[in-house]
Write an enzyme that holds these catalytic residues in place. Structure first.
Site, PDB file in Angstrom:
ATOM      1  N   GLY A 152      -7.327 -19.362  -6.316  1.00 27.05           N
ATOM      2  CA  GLY A 152      -8.184 -18.207  -6.556  1.00 27.05           C
ATOM      3  C   GLY A 152      -8.012 -17.640  -7.953  1.00 27.05           C
ATOM      4  N   PHE A 201      -9.006 -11.304  -9.831  1.00 22.31           N
ATOM      5  CA  PHE A 201      -8.133 -10.405 -10.603  1.00 22.31           C
ATOM      6  C   PHE A 201      -6.662 -10.761 -10.410  1.00 22.31           C
ATOM      7  CE2 PHE A 201     -11.866  -7.585 -10.277  1.00 22.31           C
ATOM      8  CZ  PHE A 201     -12.001  -7.273 -11.616  1.00 22.31           C
ATOM      9  N   GLU A 236     -23.439   2.707  -5.662  1.00 20.36           N
ATOM     10  CA  GLU A 236     -23.796   2.300  -7.024  1.00 20.36           C
ATOM     11  C   GLU A 236     -25.103   1.516  -7.028  1.00 20.36           C
ATOM     12  OE1 GLU A 236     -19.404   2.459  -9.061  1.00 20.36           O
ATOM     13  OE2 GLU A 236     -20.167   0.489  -8.584  1.00 20.36           O
ATOM     14  N   ASP A 276      -6.484  -8.889  -2.599  1.00 23.00           N
ATOM     15  CA  ASP A 276      -7.189  -8.473  -1.373  1.00 23.00           C
ATOM     16  C   ASP A 276      -6.718  -9.204  -0.121  1.00 23.00           C
ATOM     17  OD1 ASP A 276      -8.746  -6.738  -2.778  1.00 23.00           O
ATOM     18  OD2 ASP A 276     -10.642  -7.785  -2.451  1.00 23.00           O
ATOM     19  N   ALA A 331      -9.434  -3.585  -7.318  1.00 24.78           N
ATOM     20  CA  ALA A 331      -8.897  -4.436  -8.389  1.00 24.78           C
ATOM     21  C   ALA A 331      -7.444  -4.120  -8.765  1.00 24.78           C
ATOM     22  CB  ALA A 331      -9.802  -4.310  -9.618  1.00 24.78           C
TER      23      ALA A 331
END
Ligand SMILES: Cc1cc2nc3c(=O)[nH]c(=O)nc-3n(C[C@H](O)[C@H](O)[C@H](O)COP(=O)(O)OP(=O)(O)OC[C@H]3O[C@@H](n4cnc5c(N)ncnc54)[C@H](O)[C@@H]3O)c2cc1C
Length: 423
Positions: free
Chosen positions: A15, A18, A174, A305, A322
């Protein structure tokens, strides 16, 4: 997989989000062989996906090539592959391009969209978790505008111009604000054959307020900003079904819409092969100790995560945002170096830098302990933080230029149907 054998211990990172890239950077050129594997050849800056969906940014400006991150480091390698299984006894992983052995394995696979088992919603709604999905949403919105312009009946036109967003967390809020700006600034200019008043944006949230992870102050302000932009906010409302046209909810509310954007939750994206007890069922996250070691394994770690580390301050684990991913990636890098030198590892302690969300031009909310504020200053801080967090100098320059251009011209320049979306 063509990774050279060496005397250095091999760290395999699954992965390049972040967590993964911060780990890879920390241990590059440090007496470890590093193999970073991802099913995409780029890192995605997920916080700005909504701007790709709403034509504000080009997708390239929020993605960054993973090979570029490791290119200067001779003992680091990247492979484009999907990891399908871990074989912990053999210290081996099975991937779409072959097998690879490891000394240390790090799972940094993040999350995937959670449809909570509703297959109709999964089939008919639009998730927003990756660049291709954000591009699908962008195409669908613009295709709907085109179809609305030639619709034969009012009902048909309304269904194309009704946009339903499910989930009032930062992503939903958003996106709702950004689509409202399309309605207010772009529709009247580009589509003078459409009446902007026929376009409706509905934001549905199951709990009592939008932005549930943030303060009540932030929720109230965000709801006020959304309403000022013309967004219909429905709290205490859960979507129960969506057949591609009719949105059913647990209240009297029923909506007709060609577009339902699903931002209602995520669940972990684990890789098969570890003991069932290593996973927390409810969240699909790996149980880890304070050194990010997966329960039951000394040489397998999970960060970001996908990791669930509980503590007195965070009994349900850290928030899936993040900062914990970045901080865990950096600390695990230092700890792997300590481990290789047989030194004790340092436990992880999360430093909460606060949270924020933007609702559109000049409007944002920020929760910083102990300050909570909203409006222009919050929006300015939001922009600065996101700009500086983007990976890559080129991306920062492009995004800055785009935002400045869009701000001056009330424009969203990427209104292109490059790859039409087929429902
Ligand atoms: C739309 C959206 C908006 C967000 N906004 C914010 C925000 O404003 N602020 C904030 O702090 N957080 C935000 N988040 C959350 C934040 O993006 C995540 O917390 C963060 O990305 C987690 O980092 P990670 O490295 O754990 O996982 P990710 O960044 O998700 O990276 C996981 C990587 O693993 C790869 N991968 C997964 N499985 C496999 C496999 N089997 N084989 C190979 N590769 C695999 C994926 O391709 C991906 O590159 C947002 C998330 C989304 C979806």
């Amino acid at each position: 997989m063509n990774i050279p054998q060496s005397n250095l211990p091999r760290v395999v990172i699954i992965g390049g989000g972040f967590a993964g890239i911060n780990l890879a950077k920390t241990i590059a050129n440090k007496n470890l062989q590093v193999v970073l594997i991802d099913k995409h050849n780029y890192h995605t800056f997920q916080p700005l996906l909504y701007q790709v969906s709403s034509s504000g940014l080009e997708p390239d400006s929020i993605a960054y090539p993973l090979r570029k991150i490791i290119k200067k480091h001779k003992t680091s390698f990247f492979r484009l592959a999907e990891v399908n299984e871990i074989q912990p006894e053999q210290k081996n992983i099975k991937t779409s391009i072959g097998d690879l052995t490891y000394d240390y394995l790090v799972l940094a696979t993040g999350t995937k969209t959670n449809f909570f088992g509703n297959t109709d919603i999964e089939k008919n709604s639009m998730p927003m978790k990756s660049v291709p999905q954000a591009l699908n949403i962008r195409s669908l919105i613009l295709q709907n505008f085109e179809k609305a312009a030639i619709a034969n009946t009012k009902e048909e036109r309304e269904a194309y111009l009704n946009f339903v967003i499910v989930g009032g967390g930062p992503t939903g809020v958003e996106l709702a604000g950004a689509i409202a700006e399309l309605k207010n600034n772009i529709l009247p200019r580009d589509y003078h054959d459409l009446n902007a008043n026929d376009m409706h944006i509905h934001l549905l949230e199951g709990s009592t307020r939008v932005l549930p992870p943030m303060s009540e102050h932030a929720s109230k302000k965000a709801e006020k900003f959304l309403k000022a932009l013309g967004v219909n906010v429905h709290c205490n409302t859960q979507v129960t079904d969506y057949d591609g046209l009719v949105v059913s909810t647990n209240t009297d509310l029923k909506l007709q819409s060609e577009t339902l954007i699903w931002a209602a939750g995520v669940t972990g994206a684990p890789v098969g092969g570890l003991n069932a007890s290593a996973l927390v069922d409810r969240a699909n996250r790996y149980k880890v100790n304070e050194f990010n070691q997966v329960e039951g394994y000394d040489n397998i770690f999970a960060i970001g995560d996908i990791a669930l580390m509980t503590s007195e301050d965070y009994p349900k684990g850290h928030p899936q945002v993040a900062q914990p991913a970045i901080q865990q990636g950096k600390l695990l890098g230092k700890n792997l170096l300590k481990l290789a030198q047989k030194q004790p590892m340092k436990p992880f302690k999360y430093f909460d830098k606060g949270s924020m969300a933007t609702i559109g031009r000049n409007k944002a909310v920020v929760d910083l302990k102990p300050y909570k504020f909203g409006g222009f200053f919050a929006w300015f801080i939001w922009m600065f933080v996101h700009l500086m967090s983007l990976v890559g100098f080129r991306n920062r320059v492009i995004v800055f230029f785009n935002w400045t251009y869009n701000y001056i011209n009330f424009d969203k320049a990427a209104r292109l149907i490059i790859r039409p979306y087929k429902k």
